[in-house]
Motif scaffolding. Structure first.
Motif, PDB file in Angstrom:
ATOM      1  N   VAL A   6       0.835  -1.198   0.000  1.00  0.00           N
ATOM      2  CA  VAL A   6       0.000   0.000   0.000  1.00  0.00           C
ATOM      3  C   VAL A   6       0.871   1.250   0.000  1.00  0.00           C
ATOM      4  N   CYS A   7       1.964   1.217   0.733  1.00  0.00           N
ATOM      5  CA  CYS A   7       2.887   2.357   0.767  1.00  0.00           C
ATOM      6  C   CYS A   7       3.424   2.667  -0.626  1.00  0.00           C
ATOM      7  N   VAL A   8       3.769   1.614  -1.370  1.00  0.00           N
ATOM      8  CA  VAL A   8       4.267   1.800  -2.729  1.00  0.00           C
ATOM      9  C   VAL A   8       3.200   2.473  -3.590  1.00  0.00           C
ATOM     10  N   GLY A   9       1.942   2.009  -3.474  1.00  0.00           N
ATOM     11  CA  GLY A   9       0.846   2.602  -4.229  1.00  0.00           C
ATOM     12  C   GLY A   9       0.618   4.054  -3.870  1.00  0.00           C
ATOM     13  N   ALA A  10       0.705   4.376  -2.581  1.00  0.00           N
ATOM     14  CA  ALA A  10       0.520   5.762  -2.144  1.00  0.00           C
ATOM     15  C   ALA A  10       1.612   6.665  -2.715  1.00  0.00           C
ATOM     16  N   ARG A  11       2.849   6.178  -2.699  1.00  0.00           N
ATOM     17  CA  ARG A  11       3.953   6.976  -3.253  1.00  0.00           C
ATOM     18  C   ARG A  11       3.751   7.226  -4.747  1.00  0.00           C
ATOM     19  N   GLU A  12       3.307   6.195  -5.455  1.00  0.00           N
ATOM     20  CA  GLU A  12       3.098   6.341  -6.898  1.00  0.00           C
ATOM     21  C   GLU A  12       1.938   7.289  -7.194  1.00  0.00           C
ATOM     22  N   ASN A  13       0.887   7.266  -6.354  1.00  0.00           N
ATOM     23  CA  ASN A  13      -0.227   8.212  -6.531  1.00  0.00           C
ATOM     24  C   ASN A  13       0.240   9.643  -6.340  1.00  0.00           C
ATOM     25  N   ILE A  14       1.052   9.879  -5.319  1.00  0.00           N
ATOM     26  CA  ILE A  14       1.572  11.227  -5.056  1.00  0.00           C
ATOM     27  C   ILE A  14       2.429  11.706  -6.221  1.00  0.00           C
ATOM     28  N   ALA A  15       3.322  10.843  -6.692  1.00  0.00           N
ATOM     29  CA  ALA A  15       4.213  11.218  -7.790  1.00  0.00           C
ATOM     30  C   ALA A  15       3.445  11.455  -9.086  1.00  0.00           C
ATOM     31  N   TYR A  16       2.369  10.713  -9.284  1.00  0.00           N
ATOM     32  CA  TYR A  16       1.573  10.828 -10.510  1.00  0.00           C
ATOM     33  C   TYR A  16       1.032  12.243 -10.684  1.00  0.00           C
ATOM     34  N   PHE A  17       0.703  12.914  -9.558  1.00  0.00           N
ATOM     35  CA  PHE A  17       0.167  14.274  -9.615  1.00  0.00           C
ATOM     36  C   PHE A  17       1.247  15.331  -9.374  1.00  0.00           C
ATOM     37  N   ASN A  18       2.516  14.917  -9.502  1.00  0.00           N
ATOM     38  CA  ASN A  18       3.657  15.837  -9.363  1.00  0.00           C
ATOM     39  C   ASN A  18       3.670  16.541  -8.014  1.00  0.00           C
ATOM     40  N   LEU A  19       3.296  15.815  -6.984  1.00  0.00           N
ATOM     41  CA  LEU A  19       3.332  16.341  -5.624  1.00  0.00           C
ATOM     42  C   LEU A  19       4.531  15.766  -4.890  1.00  0.00           C
ATOM     43  N   ASN A  20       5.001  16.478  -3.893  1.00  0.00           N
ATOM     44  CA  ASN A  20       6.128  16.020  -3.088  1.00  0.00           C
ATOM     45  C   ASN A  20       5.638  15.662  -1.689  1.00  0.00           C
ATOM     46  N   GLY A  21       5.740  14.391  -1.346  1.00  0.00           N
ATOM     47  CA  GLY A  21       5.278  13.954  -0.041  1.00  0.00           C
ATOM     48  C   GLY A  21       6.017  12.706   0.399  1.00  0.00           C
ATOM     49  N   THR A  22       5.959  12.450   1.690  1.00  0.00           N
ATOM     50  CA  THR A  22       6.674  11.315   2.271  1.00  0.00           C
ATOM     51  C   THR A  22       5.690  10.275   2.787  1.00  0.00           C
ATOM     52  N   ILE A  23       5.906   9.023   2.407  1.00  0.00           N
ATOM     53  CA  ILE A  23       5.135   7.896   2.919  1.00  0.00           C
ATOM     54  C   ILE A  23       6.123   6.925   3.553  1.00  0.00           C
ATOM     55  N   THR A  24       5.946   6.637   4.834  1.00  0.00           N
ATOM     56  CA  THR A  24       6.814   5.685   5.511  1.00  0.00           C
ATOM     57  C   THR A  24       6.038   4.427   5.856  1.00  0.00           C
ATOM     58  N   LYS A  25       6.779   3.343   6.073  1.00  0.00           N
ATOM     59  CA  LYS A  25       6.152   2.052   6.396  1.00  0.00           C
ATOM     60  C   LYS A  25       6.298   1.766   7.881  1.00  0.00           C
ATOM     61  N   GLY A  26       5.219   1.302   8.494  1.00  0.00           N
ATOM     62  CA  GLY A  26       5.294   0.898   9.891  1.00  0.00           C
ATOM     63  C   GLY A  26       4.015   1.227  10.638  1.00  0.00           C
ATOM     64  N   PRO A  27       3.857   0.694  11.829  1.00  0.00           N
ATOM     65  CA  PRO A  27       2.663   0.961  12.638  1.00  0.00           C
ATOM     66  C   PRO A  27       2.711   2.336  13.277  1.00  0.00           C
ATOM     67  N   ILE A  28       1.557   2.821  13.664  1.00  0.00           N
ATOM     68  CA  ILE A  28       1.477   4.130  14.315  1.00  0.00           C
ATOM     69  C   ILE A  28       2.232   4.138  15.640  1.00  0.00           C
ATOM     70  N   SER A  29       2.373   2.975  16.265  1.00  0.00           N
ATOM     71  CA  SER A  29       3.060   2.892  17.558  1.00  0.00           C
ATOM     72  C   SER A  29       4.534   3.273  17.461  1.00  0.00           C
ATOM     73  N   GLU A  30       5.092   3.217  16.240  1.00  0.00           N
ATOM     74  CA  GLU A  30       6.502   3.547  16.065  1.00  0.00           C
ATOM     75  C   GLU A  30       6.731   5.009  15.686  1.00  0.00           C
ATOM     76  N   VAL A  31       5.669   5.783  15.565  1.00  0.00           N
ATOM     77  CA  VAL A  31       5.818   7.213  15.271  1.00  0.00           C
ATOM     78  C   VAL A  31       6.338   7.905  16.524  1.00  0.00           C
ATOM     79  N   SER A  32       7.467   8.594  16.385  1.00  0.00           N
ATOM     80  CA  SER A  32       8.093   9.244  17.544  1.00  0.00           C
ATOM     81  C   SER A  32       7.894  10.758  17.554  1.00  0.00           C
ATOM     82  N   GLU A  33       7.683  11.353  16.386  1.00  0.00           N
ATOM     83  CA  GLU A  33       7.502  12.802  16.328  1.00  0.00           C
ATOM     84  C   GLU A  33       6.099  13.202  16.769  1.00  0.00           C
ATOM     85  N   HIS A  34       5.968  14.478  17.169  1.00  0.00           N
ATOM     86  CA  HIS A  34       4.657  15.008  17.567  1.00  0.00           C
ATOM     87  C   HIS A  34       4.128  15.917  16.457  1.00  0.00           C
TER      88      HIS A  34
END
Length: 321
Positions: free
Chosen positions: A220-248
């Protein structure tokens, strides 16, 4: 707030017109409240706040009011000394549909009033490619004139993305949710930690929202990245569970997984909501189940809510703070 302007020369007032499907009524009003702090049952809204109409999937027009009066003749008198810097212009009448109790003006009458006011303005009229568009509208027996901005439905282009699935949010709903989450873009950081194929992320990025996406499913992450790139947008998609998110983050947007392709227990739903409470001050939660008890248990308070329907499929949208 009253939906009427009373002074002869109105400063910093904007009129917005709206069009939406019947099933999107509640969602449209929730977006209104997010942008303006209030809503209305009418299909137009008047506010001192300036919002880009292209952000909303429901807004049609924005009129920045310069003059208002009881009659067209009164407007003409006010406009006689008006100077514009643009070399070409056109006048556009917004009364192409009923606005509240004000009935639609037939096409020949709209054209006539557009011509009458256009003749007063210094410059060269250009109906095809004007430098500036002026708008004109009558509401409740009062006339308003000013600068007109037409909404551009950018979200329509995003319907045709390389990757999609039937249970994903449609682009109109996703765009409204992004607006509810981040009505004012400057200085706000957002995350969609269960982003799927990136429907919300694409809409948010296209509006200049600082958002990152994340999903536990690598494909799914790969698909999301390709969707973002398809519309010439710049965004970050990372893989992993929400429990591993450390930033606020200032705000978190979560479309909770449901038992169609992803089997998730109530305990797992609770953990996702608890993690959202940990990583963000505010959260928009999309759910097909009643989860008020889970939201309150983690310390969130539901400050606004609505439902949106697609045939028999009903989603709840909760604003939690």
């Amino acid at each position: 707030m009253k939906n009427r302007l009373n002074n002869k020369h109105t400063k910093d007032s904007y009129i917005y017109t709206y069009v939406h499907h019947k099933n999107e009524y509640d969602l449209c009003r929730m977006e209104m409240r997010s942008f303006f702090g209030f809503d209305t049952q009418l299909n137009y809204l008047i506010s001192p706040l300036k919002v880009d109409p292209s952000r909303s999937p429901f807004m049609e027009d924005r009129l920045e009011v310069i003059y208002d009066g009881d009659t067209i003749s009164e407007l003409k008198e006010m406009m006689k000394d008006m100077k514009i810097s643009a070399s070409t212009y056109k006048v556009y009448c917004l009364n192409r549909m009923d606005l509240g109790e004000t009935k639609k003006i037939p096409h020949p009458e709209r054209r006539q009033v557009e011509r009458e006011l256009g003749l007063i303005i210094e410059g060269e009229p250009d109906l095809d490619n004007p430098e500036i568009v002026f708008g004109l509208v009558t509401i409740n027996n009062r006339w308003y004139f000013g600068r007109h901005t037409k909404s551009v439905s950018v979200w329509r282009e995003h319907v045709h993305k390389p990757h999609s699935y039937s249970t994903a949010l449609n682009t109109r709903v996703a765009r409204a949710i992004a607006n509810i989450a981040v009505p004012e873009v400057d200085g706000i950081r957002a995350i969609d930690p269960c982003c799927g194929i990136g429907t919300v992320v694409v809409e948010a990025l296209s509006m200049g929202i600082d958002i990152v996406g994340r999903d536990i499913n690598p494909f799914v992450c790969v698909g999301a990245r390709e969707n973002i790139a398809y519309f010439n947008l710049n965004g970050t998609i990372t893989k992993g569970p929400i429990s591993e998110v450390s930033e606020h983050y200032d705000v978190c947007i979560i479309d909770l997984p449901y038992n169609l392709y992803t089997h998730i227990t109530r305990e797992e739903q609770f953990d996702i909501i608890k993690q959202a409470r940990r990583i963000a001050d505010k959260c928009i939660i999309v759910t097909i189940e009643d989860i008020d008890d889970l939201v309150e248990e983690v310390g969130f308070k539901i400050t606004d809510r609505c439902i949106t329907k697609k045939h028999l499929f009903v989603r709840q949208i909760l604003l939690c703070e």
